[in-house]
Design a protein around this motif. Structure first.
Motif, PDB file in Angstrom:
ATOM      1  N   UNK A   1      30.437  11.933  21.281  1.00 19.10           N
ATOM      2  CA  UNK A   1      31.668  11.839  22.092  1.00 19.10           C
ATOM      3  C   UNK A   1      31.605  10.786  22.966  1.00 19.10           C
ATOM      4  N   UNK A   2      32.631   9.725  22.841  1.00 16.15           N
ATOM      5  CA  UNK A   2      32.609   8.644  24.159  1.00 16.15           C
ATOM      6  C   UNK A   2      33.749   8.714  24.586  1.00 16.15           C
ATOM      7  N   UNK A   3      33.730   8.158  26.172  1.00 20.58           N
ATOM      8  CA  UNK A   3      34.846   8.323  26.900  1.00 20.58           C
ATOM      9  C   UNK A   3      35.139   6.758  27.030  1.00 20.58           C
ATOM     10  N   UNK A   4      36.501   6.495  26.811  1.00 18.73           N
ATOM     11  CA  UNK A   4      37.130   5.072  26.524  1.00 18.73           C
ATOM     12  C   UNK A   4      37.791   4.560  27.814  1.00 18.73           C
ATOM     13  N   UNK A   5      37.741   3.314  27.832  1.00 17.53           N
ATOM     14  CA  UNK A   5      38.564   2.761  29.045  1.00 17.53           C
ATOM     15  C   UNK A   5      39.057   1.332  28.330  1.00 17.53           C
ATOM     16  N   UNK A   6      40.195   0.885  28.951  1.00 22.49           N
ATOM     17  CA  UNK A   6      40.895  -0.421  28.313  1.00 22.49           C
ATOM     18  C   UNK A   6      40.928  -1.561  29.404  1.00 22.49           C
ATOM     19  N   UNK A   7      40.695  -2.589  28.819  1.00 20.84           N
ATOM     20  CA  UNK A   7      40.806  -3.963  29.669  1.00 20.84           C
ATOM     21  C   UNK A   7      42.256  -4.121  29.777  1.00 20.84           C
ATOM     22  N   UNK A   8      42.524  -4.449  30.965  1.00 19.45           N
ATOM     23  CA  UNK A   8      44.106  -4.823  31.327  1.00 19.45           C
ATOM     24  C   UNK A   8      44.320  -6.396  31.036  1.00 19.45           C
ATOM     25  N   UNK A   9      44.762  -6.587  29.719  1.00 16.92           N
ATOM     26  CA  UNK A   9      44.992  -7.812  29.272  1.00 16.92           C
ATOM     27  C   UNK A   9      46.667  -7.855  29.160  1.00 16.92           C
ATOM     28  N   UNK A  10      47.524  -6.768  29.487  1.00 13.06           N
ATOM     29  CA  UNK A  10      48.779  -6.621  29.407  1.00 13.06           C
ATOM     30  C   UNK A  10      49.271  -6.214  28.208  1.00 13.06           C
TER      31      UNK A  10
ATOM     32  N   UNK B   1      48.567  -6.654  17.526  1.00 11.14           N
ATOM     33  CA  UNK B   1      48.632  -8.065  18.056  1.00 11.14           C
ATOM     34  C   UNK B   1      49.903  -7.938  19.024  1.00 11.14           C
ATOM     35  N   UNK B   2      49.867  -8.204  20.119  1.00 14.09           N
ATOM     36  CA  UNK B   2      50.892  -8.282  20.969  1.00 14.09           C
ATOM     37  C   UNK B   2      50.633  -9.784  21.679  1.00 14.09           C
ATOM     38  N   UNK B   3      51.861 -10.679  21.616  1.00  9.50           N
ATOM     39  CA  UNK B   3      51.814 -12.034  21.636  1.00  9.50           C
ATOM     40  C   UNK B   3      50.715 -12.778  21.217  1.00  9.50           C
ATOM     41  N   UNK B   4      50.298 -12.139  19.790  1.00  9.18           N
ATOM     42  CA  UNK B   4      48.999 -12.834  19.343  1.00  9.18           C
ATOM     43  C   UNK B   4      47.612 -12.614  19.661  1.00  9.18           C
ATOM     44  N   UNK B   5      47.733 -11.556  20.652  1.00  7.85           N
ATOM     45  CA  UNK B   5      46.348 -11.112  21.196  1.00  7.85           C
ATOM     46  C   UNK B   5      46.035  -9.802  21.004  1.00  7.85           C
ATOM     47  N   UNK B   6      44.506  -9.782  20.780  1.00  6.49           N
ATOM     48  CA  UNK B   6      43.964  -8.443  20.158  1.00  6.49           C
ATOM     49  C   UNK B   6      43.963  -7.249  21.432  1.00  6.49           C
ATOM     50  N   UNK B   7      44.009  -6.074  21.251  1.00  2.00           N
ATOM     51  CA  UNK B   7      43.681  -5.047  22.158  1.00  2.00           C
ATOM     52  C   UNK B   7      42.197  -4.883  22.380  1.00  2.00           C
ATOM     53  N   UNK B   8      41.836  -4.865  23.703  1.00  4.25           N
ATOM     54  CA  UNK B   8      40.348  -4.956  23.966  1.00  4.25           C
ATOM     55  C   UNK B   8      40.190  -3.498  24.803  1.00  4.25           C
ATOM     56  N   UNK B   9      38.949  -2.716  24.464  1.00  4.37           N
ATOM     57  CA  UNK B   9      38.497  -1.674  25.173  1.00  4.37           C
ATOM     58  C   UNK B   9      37.325  -1.360  25.122  1.00  4.37           C
ATOM     59  N   UNK B  10      36.541  -0.471  25.873  1.00  5.49           N
ATOM     60  CA  UNK B  10      35.223  -0.200  25.844  1.00  5.49           C
ATOM     61  C   UNK B  10      35.146   1.739  25.699  1.00  5.49           C
ATOM     62  N   UNK B  11      33.816   1.914  25.256  1.00  8.28           N
ATOM     63  CA  UNK B  11      33.473   3.345  25.372  1.00  8.28           C
ATOM     64  C   UNK B  11      32.039   3.412  25.897  1.00  8.28           C
ATOM     65  N   UNK B  12      32.020   4.482  26.675  1.00  6.88           N
ATOM     66  CA  UNK B  12      30.659   4.713  27.385  1.00  6.88           C
ATOM     67  C   UNK B  12      30.443   6.216  26.842  1.00  6.88           C
ATOM     68  N   UNK B  13      28.851   6.383  26.387  1.00 12.10           N
ATOM     69  CA  UNK B  13      28.733   7.446  25.582  1.00 12.10           C
ATOM     70  C   UNK B  13      28.901   8.895  26.644  1.00 12.10           C
ATOM     71  N   UNK B  14      29.356   9.912  25.965  1.00 13.68           N
ATOM     72  CA  UNK B  14      29.730  11.049  26.884  1.00 13.68           C
ATOM     73  C   UNK B  14      28.642  12.230  26.683  1.00 13.68           C
ATOM     74  N   UNK B  15      28.942  12.902  25.545  1.00 13.48           N
ATOM     75  CA  UNK B  15      27.971  13.986  25.368  1.00 13.48           C
ATOM     76  C   UNK B  15      27.722  13.928  23.735  1.00 13.48           C
ATOM     77  N   UNK B  16      26.479  14.678  23.494  1.00 11.22           N
ATOM     78  CA  UNK B  16      26.368  14.864  21.926  1.00 11.22           C
ATOM     79  C   UNK B  16      27.152  16.095  21.515  1.00 11.22           C
TER      80      UNK B  16
END
Length: 158
Positions: A41-50, A142-157
């Motif tokens: 399981x991976x914990x997510x976070x978003x980059x604030x690009x709007x 796509x929002x205003x021609x841009x992708x959505x960017x995010x990340x994941x950090x390993x959480x638990x097996x």
């Protein structure tokens, strides 16, 4: 500054991030293989690009993703009012599978949603952190021609 430091600095920013900064970071990351994600399981976070998807995920109380197997992926693990995690198949239009797909000239781990024309491509920051970029069709992607960017950090097996 190495890529881990760069990701930490981007996550700490309080201003909007220009998606081109994330494009440049992506180009320097190592490809991710499905085996790198499966079993956790991976914990997510978003980059604030709007991007509008960040708001959607906030409203859904998005926690992250779970990769039990190549055809057993929960793309929208969310926290319910009771505090428990659940797979939000309504918002995600089902669950997902994991493939290797060529994106920007590289074959990398890609989560394919079951019910939407959406792909999340992943590259590795390190063994415990990946960056994702949402690709596909429609305004969710796509929002205003841009992708959505995010990340994941390993959480638990799993």
């Amino acid at each position: 500054m190495d890529v881990r430091d760069e990701v930490a600095a981007l996550r700490a920013r309080t201003d909007r991030i220009d998606p081109r900064e994330l494009d440049a970071l992506w180009a320097r990351l190592d490809v991710c293989r499905p085996i790198d994600l499966i079993g956790y399981r991976w914990r997510g976070f978003a980059f604030d690009t709007g991007h509008r998807t960040g708001t959607l995920l906030d409203r859904a109380h998005w926690y992250g993703k779970a990769f039990a197997g190549e055809s057993d992926v929960q793309p929208l693990l969310c926290r319910g009012e009771d505090g428990q995690l659940f797979s939000d198949i309504g918002t995600g239009h089902g669950e997902a599978s994991l493939w290797e797909v060529v994106f920007r000239g590289e074959a990398t781990a890609t989560m394919v949603y079951d019910g939407m024309p959406v792909f999340d491509h992943f590259k590795k920051v390190d063994d415990d952190t990946v960056i994702g970029v949402m690709n596909g069709k429609g305004k969710l992607v796509f929002d205003a021609g841009e992708h959505f960017w995010f990340g994941l950090e390993r959480d638990v097996a799993l």
